[in-house]
Design a protein around this motif. Structure first.
Motif, short mmCIF file in Angstrom:
data_model
loop_
_atom_site.label_atom_id
_atom_site.label_comp_id
_atom_site.label_asym_id
_atom_site.label_seq_id
_atom_site.Cartn_x
_atom_site.Cartn_y
_atom_site.Cartn_z
N PRO A 32 -18.86 4.50 5.56
CA PRO A 32 -18.77 4.98 6.95
C PRO A 32 -19.69 6.16 7.25
O PRO A 32 -20.32 6.22 8.32
CB PRO A 32 -17.29 5.37 7.07
CG PRO A 32 -16.59 4.49 6.10
CD PRO A 32 -17.53 4.35 4.94
N GLU A 33 -19.80 7.12 6.33
CA GLU A 33 -20.62 8.31 6.59
C GLU A 33 -22.10 7.95 6.66
O GLU A 33 -22.83 8.44 7.54
CB GLU A 33 -20.38 9.36 5.50
CG GLU A 33 -21.05 10.70 5.80
CD GLU A 33 -20.81 11.72 4.72
OE1 GLU A 33 -21.21 12.89 4.90
OE2 GLU A 33 -20.23 11.37 3.66
N PHE A 34 -22.56 7.10 5.74
CA PHE A 34 -23.95 6.65 5.74
C PHE A 34 -24.29 5.96 7.07
O PHE A 34 -25.33 6.23 7.69
CB PHE A 34 -24.18 5.70 4.57
CG PHE A 34 -25.57 5.12 4.46
CD1 PHE A 34 -26.55 5.79 3.75
CD2 PHE A 34 -25.89 3.90 5.06
CE1 PHE A 34 -27.84 5.27 3.64
CE2 PHE A 34 -27.16 3.38 4.95
CZ PHE A 34 -28.14 4.06 4.24
N VAL A 35 -23.41 5.08 7.51
CA VAL A 35 -23.64 4.32 8.75
C VAL A 35 -23.65 5.25 9.96
O VAL A 35 -24.54 5.18 10.82
CB VAL A 35 -22.58 3.22 8.90
CG1 VAL A 35 -22.64 2.58 10.28
CG2 VAL A 35 -22.77 2.15 7.82
N ALA A 36 -22.68 6.14 10.05
CA ALA A 36 -22.59 7.04 11.20
C ALA A 36 -23.79 7.98 11.28
O ALA A 36 -24.39 8.17 12.35
CB ALA A 36 -21.29 7.84 11.14
N ASP A 37 -24.16 8.57 10.16
CA ASP A 37 -25.29 9.52 10.18
C ASP A 37 -26.61 8.80 10.44
O ASP A 37 -27.48 9.32 11.17
CB ASP A 37 -25.36 10.27 8.84
CG ASP A 37 -24.21 11.24 8.65
OD1 ASP A 37 -23.46 11.48 9.62
OD2 ASP A 37 -24.05 11.77 7.53
N GLY A 38 -26.78 7.61 9.86
CA GLY A 38 -28.01 6.85 10.10
C GLY A 38 -28.15 6.45 11.56
O GLY A 38 -29.25 6.50 12.13
N ILE A 39 -27.06 6.06 12.17
CA ILE A 39 -27.11 5.68 13.58
C ILE A 39 -27.38 6.88 14.47
O ILE A 39 -28.14 6.79 15.44
CB ILE A 39 -25.82 4.94 13.99
CG1 ILE A 39 -25.83 3.52 13.41
CG2 ILE A 39 -25.65 4.92 15.51
CD1 ILE A 39 -24.60 2.72 13.69
N GLU A 40 -26.78 8.03 14.15
CA GLU A 40 -27.05 9.21 14.97
C GLU A 40 -28.54 9.58 14.92
O GLU A 40 -29.14 9.91 15.95
CB GLU A 40 -26.21 10.40 14.50
CG GLU A 40 -26.37 11.62 15.40
CD GLU A 40 -25.44 12.76 15.07
OE1 GLU A 40 -25.47 13.78 15.79
OE2 GLU A 40 -24.69 12.64 14.07
N LEU A 41 -29.13 9.51 13.73
CA LEU A 41 -30.57 9.76 13.61
C LEU A 41 -31.36 8.74 14.43
O LEU A 41 -32.33 9.09 15.12
CB LEU A 41 -30.99 9.71 12.14
CG LEU A 41 -32.48 9.91 11.84
CD1 LEU A 41 -32.97 11.27 12.32
CD2 LEU A 41 -32.75 9.73 10.35
N ALA A 42 -30.95 7.49 14.36
CA ALA A 42 -31.64 6.43 15.11
C ALA A 42 -31.52 6.64 16.60
O ALA A 42 -32.50 6.48 17.34
CB ALA A 42 -31.07 5.07 14.71
N VAL A 43 -30.35 6.98 17.09
CA VAL A 43 -30.16 7.19 18.53
C VAL A 43 -31.02 8.34 19.02
O VAL A 43 -31.65 8.25 20.08
CB VAL A 43 -28.66 7.42 18.85
CG1 VAL A 43 -28.48 7.95 20.27
CG2 VAL A 43 -27.87 6.12 18.67
N ALA A 44 -31.08 9.42 18.25
CA ALA A 44 -31.93 10.54 18.64
C ALA A 44 -33.38 10.09 18.76
O ALA A 44 -34.08 10.42 19.73
CB ALA A 44 -31.80 11.68 17.63
#
Length: 448
Positions: free
Chosen positions: A110-122
């Motif tokens: 979950p942490e890998f997915v959430a942090d990766g998506i936040e970077l992608a959205v930015a």
């Protein structure tokens, strides 16, 4: 005596040097404005008329800018932003089996997915992208992260033949998929679809089950298909037919299919996709980097196939730059077709907007600037040296504009980027999280 009409109230009035609505095709409106209320586009009209007709709570003046629909990244693996630059310059299967899958096997959670998506959205917001079609594990975390960040997304419900951190059996993949779908049914920003990985990693039994459930639940199916000529050849050895023929036999070659990559196609396969209403997502830069082959974009376009654009994941691209993707797609299509008129600028822009929206089932909601659609909008500054002189707005957007010229972004009428500053994301905190992932990944043998 006739009383003058009182101005209509609206939340937002965006005034721009040009508005490119995408629909009608190829149109550029000079000195126009777009009025927004409750996240919905009310009107597109000349700036002077807009000022007279609307009393706006906020007026955004952007002379020298072009206003266009938010770009739609129709195929990506956004948690893989954390693997940007890992195992570059390798063949597809070596890259995937010897490097990416081992790293993911050790890190996915979950942490890998959430942090990766936040970077992608930015990254996507800073590049004018307002919607993504996601294909990765932990779709529950994906959906919650996109929702928290106010970003529009189609979240894929993964199905693959082997155990992963997300599910250990085929029944568990399907049980979890249905649970995530039920939890996000009817959400305004986040929708779901089935995302079987590829024909070489999904069984006939699972495809048949997907077909049944997709029909029952009216869900799209997001699938890597004909990614390389080697895959097509191996499919003939294993199943006695090419991948498209197998997918067709299983009842999945239809208007619910989002077919990604689609290289090495025959004329008959192109005609069949057009007949069945399949949408094709072209990922030109990822295909080039992995030497996967060439999607015959112009042949597909002339056959009437709906075309979209995707970046694929940052581990194989290595960015989420849809302006770069448009330019590459247009240039590559000309080289493949040996025709300089192939995939003109307006058609490339359409792939990145309305074509993508239609591919992911949101064509009635986003993808063009039309009254009644949601206000997913992007302002691009064309006053920079790199886009002067300005002879043709759409041509300049596709062939000369860089994503750093995106000034403002709105999703559902809410500001997400204001004069190059992200509104809802703490970039310092995000960079700190990403740095911790870099340190962890750097210690893994497969990362070298």
């Amino acid at each position: 005596m006739i009383e003058p009409h009182s101005p209509q109230s609206c939340d937002l009035l965006i005034e721009a040097g040009w508005v490119v609505p995408v629909e009608p095709h190829g149109v550029v409106l000079d000195d126009h404005a777009v009025a927004v209320r409750n996240g919905e586009i009310l009107a597109i009209l000349p700036r002077a008329e807009a000022r007279a007709r609307f009393a706006a709570a906020e007026v955004v003046e952007r002379p020298g800018h072009v206003l266009l629909p938010g770009l739609v990244n129709a195929h990506c693996h956004n948690p893989m932003t954390l693997l940007r630059g890992v195992a570059d310059d390798l063949p597809l299967m070596t890259w995937l089996q010897d490097h990416i899958w081992p790293i993911e096997g050790a890190l996915i959670g979950p942490e890998f997915v959430a942090d990766g998506i936040e970077l992608a959205v930015a990254e996507m917001l800073r590049g004018g992208t307002t919607c993504a079609s996601e294909d990765y594990f932990f779709p529950d975390v994906q959906a919650a992260t996109y929702k928290r960040l106010g970003f529009r997304a189609l979240v894929g419900l993964p199905v693959i033949q082997f155990p992963t951190a997300w599910a250990s059996s085929q029944d568990e993949y399907f049980d979890k998929a249905l649970e995530v779908h039920d939890n996000w049914r009817g959400d305004a920003l986040v929708r779901t679809c089935f995302a079987p990985h590829a024909p070489y990693t999904v069984s006939d039994e699972s495809f048949a089950r997907i077909r049944m459930l997709a029909d029952q639940l009216d869900l799209l199916v997001h699938l890597h298909l004909h990614e390389t000529a080697h895959e097509a050849d191996e499919a003939v050895k294993q199943h006695g037919m090419r991948q498209i023929a197998r997918i067709d036999r299983l009842g999945l070659l239809n208007s619910q299919l989002i077919a990604v990559h689609m290289t090495a196609l025959t004329e008959a396969e192109i005609a069949l996709c057009a007949e069945r209403g399949v949408s094709v997502v072209h990922c030109p830069e990822s295909n080039l980097k992995l030497a996967s082959g060439f999607c015959p974009v112009e042949k597909l376009r002339r056959a009437g196939v709906n075309l979209a654009l995707g970046t694929d994941g940052c581990a194989s691209n290595n960015d989420l730059d849809m302006f770069g993707e448009m330019r590459t797609a247009a240039l590559l299509a000309k080289g493949v077709a040996q025709d300089a008129s192939a995939l003109d600028a307006a058609s490339a822009l359409r792939m990145a907007t309305l074509g993508g929206a239609r591919a992911i089932g949101m064509g009635e909601t986003i993808g063009s600037i039309e009254p009644g659609k949601r206000a997913d909008l992007v302002c691009v500054d064309l006053r920079e040296i790199e886009t002067q002189p300005l002879h043709h707005v759409i041509s300049q957007l596709v062939y000369a504009t860089g994503r750093q010229q995106v000034s403002d972004v709105w999703i559902d009428g809410r500001a997400k980027l204001r004069q190059r500053v992200l509104v809802d994301i703490d970039t310092d905190a995000l960079k700190a999280k990403v740095a911790r992932w870099r340190q962890r990944i750097a210690t893994m043998p497969a990362a070298r």
